[in-house]
Motif scaffolding. Sequence first.
Motif, mmCIF file in Angstrom:
data_model
loop_
_atom_site.group_PDB
_atom_site.id
_atom_site.type_symbol
_atom_site.label_atom_id
_atom_site.label_comp_id
_atom_site.label_asym_id
_atom_site.label_seq_id
_atom_site.Cartn_x
_atom_site.Cartn_y
_atom_site.Cartn_z
ATOM 1 N N UNK A 246 -14.512 -4.331 47.809
ATOM 2 C CA UNK A 246 -13.868 -3.941 49.062
ATOM 3 C C UNK A 246 -12.678 -3.058 48.743
ATOM 4 N N UNK A 247 -12.598 -1.903 49.384
ATOM 5 C CA UNK A 247 -11.481 -0.984 49.165
ATOM 6 C C UNK A 247 -10.672 -0.820 50.439
ATOM 7 N N UNK A 248 -9.348 -0.878 50.302
ATOM 8 C CA UNK A 248 -8.446 -0.575 51.409
ATOM 9 C C UNK A 248 -8.166 0.916 51.367
ATOM 10 N N UNK A 249 -8.522 1.628 52.426
ATOM 11 C CA UNK A 249 -8.453 3.085 52.437
ATOM 12 C C UNK A 249 -7.109 3.595 52.952
ATOM 13 N N UNK A 250 -6.904 4.899 52.751
ATOM 14 C CA UNK A 250 -5.742 5.563 53.326
ATOM 15 C C UNK A 250 -4.508 5.595 52.453
ATOM 16 N N UNK A 251 -4.597 5.180 51.174
ATOM 17 C CA UNK A 251 -3.446 5.231 50.275
ATOM 18 C C UNK A 251 -3.486 6.570 49.542
ATOM 19 N N UNK B 226 -11.315 -11.407 49.830
ATOM 20 C CA UNK B 226 -10.887 -10.090 49.368
ATOM 21 C C UNK B 226 -10.078 -9.377 50.445
ATOM 22 N N UNK B 227 -10.521 -9.503 51.698
ATOM 23 C CA UNK B 227 -9.804 -8.865 52.803
ATOM 24 C C UNK B 227 -8.403 -9.438 52.954
ATOM 25 N N UNK B 228 -8.265 -10.749 52.808
ATOM 26 C CA UNK B 228 -6.938 -11.363 52.946
ATOM 27 C C UNK B 228 -6.013 -10.926 51.816
ATOM 28 N N UNK B 229 -6.563 -10.772 50.603
ATOM 29 C CA UNK B 229 -5.750 -10.334 49.469
ATOM 30 C C UNK B 229 -5.281 -8.891 49.671
ATOM 31 N N UNK B 230 -6.196 -8.011 50.067
ATOM 32 C CA UNK B 230 -5.821 -6.612 50.281
ATOM 33 C C UNK B 230 -4.853 -6.468 51.456
ATOM 34 N N UNK B 231 -5.018 -7.284 52.468
ATOM 35 C CA UNK B 231 -4.119 -7.221 53.626
ATOM 36 C C UNK B 231 -2.689 -7.563 53.235
ATOM 37 N N UNK B 232 -2.532 -8.462 52.276
ATOM 38 C CA UNK B 232 -1.195 -8.878 51.866
ATOM 39 C C UNK B 232 -0.635 -8.123 50.684
ATOM 40 N N UNK C 227 -3.567 9.494 47.060
ATOM 41 C CA UNK C 227 -3.767 9.662 45.620
ATOM 42 C C UNK C 227 -4.066 8.348 44.889
ATOM 43 N N UNK C 228 -4.629 7.386 45.596
ATOM 44 C CA UNK C 228 -4.862 6.089 44.964
ATOM 45 C C UNK C 228 -6.063 5.381 45.579
ATOM 46 N N UNK C 229 -6.577 4.429 44.824
ATOM 47 C CA UNK C 229 -7.651 3.543 45.291
ATOM 48 C C UNK C 229 -7.212 2.106 45.024
ATOM 49 N N UNK C 230 -7.241 1.289 46.054
ATOM 50 C CA UNK C 230 -6.902 -0.131 45.946
ATOM 51 C C UNK C 230 -8.151 -0.932 46.284
ATOM 52 N N UNK C 231 -8.657 -1.678 45.305
ATOM 53 C CA UNK C 231 -9.925 -2.374 45.480
ATOM 54 C C UNK C 231 -9.825 -3.834 45.068
ATOM 55 N N UNK C 232 -10.729 -4.625 45.614
ATOM 56 C CA UNK C 232 -10.884 -6.028 45.215
ATOM 57 C C UNK C 232 -12.364 -6.260 44.952
ATOM 58 N N UNK D 76 -15.337 11.055 46.681
ATOM 59 C CA UNK D 76 -15.329 9.863 45.831
ATOM 60 C C UNK D 76 -14.521 8.770 46.499
ATOM 61 N N UNK D 77 -15.075 7.560 46.543
ATOM 62 C CA UNK D 77 -14.359 6.434 47.128
ATOM 63 C C UNK D 77 -14.115 5.394 46.073
ATOM 64 N N UNK D 78 -13.393 4.339 46.439
ATOM 65 C CA UNK D 78 -13.144 3.251 45.499
ATOM 66 C C UNK D 78 -14.419 2.576 45.067
ATOM 67 N N UNK D 79 -15.461 2.680 45.883
ATOM 68 C CA UNK D 79 -16.736 2.099 45.485
ATOM 69 C C UNK D 79 -17.221 2.737 44.201
#
Length: 361
Positions: free
Chosen positions: A307-312, A341-347, A314-319, A59-62
């Motif tokens: 868009x999901x930032x992976x590698x966290x 979205x990429x700039x927001x997740x990067x920061x 036990x968590x999913x961080x998405x925009x 399962x992914x953030x998608x």
Amino acid sequence: MTDLDQRIASVLRERAEGEADTHRLLRAARARGRRRQLRRRAATGTALAAVVALGVAGVTGTDLGRLPVRVPWTAATPAAAGPVPPRADGVPGAARQPDLVGTDARVLHLGVDTGRARYLRWGVQGVGSAGSVESVQVDVGGRSPVLVEVSRSSEAVEELLLDGVPVEQGATRVTFDGVVRQVPQGGGGLVRGWQPVPGLYARASTRGDDRSVLLTAVQAIRWDEARRCDGPLRLGVLPEGAQLVACSVDATAFPGGFTVELILHRKPLAHMQVRLLYGAQITRTTTEGNRVVAGRPAALSPDGQLLELLGIPKAHLTAQFGWQWPDAPPKGQVDFTEADAASVLAGARVPTALADPQTWK
């Protein structure tokens, strides 16, 4: 299309050639969203229980990004002490400066005496409109939680609600005289409206008929302090022209899980939903994606809107971004993009030990 989608689309069509009435849109969304809230919680709990039972394998953030905003991992409130929003250093509370209430989505201008009540949910909604609202939902040991909402606008909190859901149409609206009133409609409950200080209007509501539960919760509110709403998830530099207009944290089932949602708005109608979903039951951390964000793996959903930032762990961080309604966007509408979205997740800043609220500071 749901009734909420139809209402939003209708407002957008009416204002397609000019500035949309975001306050009107917000109130329409609240009214319909609350009516579906209880059904949604039950459905989400069932769906997510199935995900947990499968061990979240694959399962992914998608996938999780399409679940409703509030994601309780169990219907029961755990006995463990819940998290407390971090203090907002240097920010005065509502009692000292009531004109600040609802002006910053990152800050709650009230707190809770944790010796008398446990935080379940908290949030700030509608920043930038006259009807902005700050809220906390607490557990004081009764059968039902108590929701306390405060605004600088009486209209924003005069609707008669129980557990955040409107009762039958035509019911008497809330009055701000401090009297606790029984509400027979909507399954029954108690509501109290009052002015904690001049210039502020508050509403407390709960289901059931135990007045001591409602009054204990009201007495546990601390109007002389300020807390950070966005504690577990803080954003860095926002895209040009964007404003943070809403923040909500659901810690109902902590330490089993919690969700954080931040909403960005850019005129005229662009919205981005940034969500952090933590679950102690998540056993797999996905690191294989189709994008790279700030040197880290990320995944873009097939529809190109999540868009999901992976590698966290036990968590999913998405925009989630782009036009979200079935109708065509109004003329001239410019939405947030994948680059935004990429700039927001990067920061974004996320604590390494999400299960420990001490790291949220």
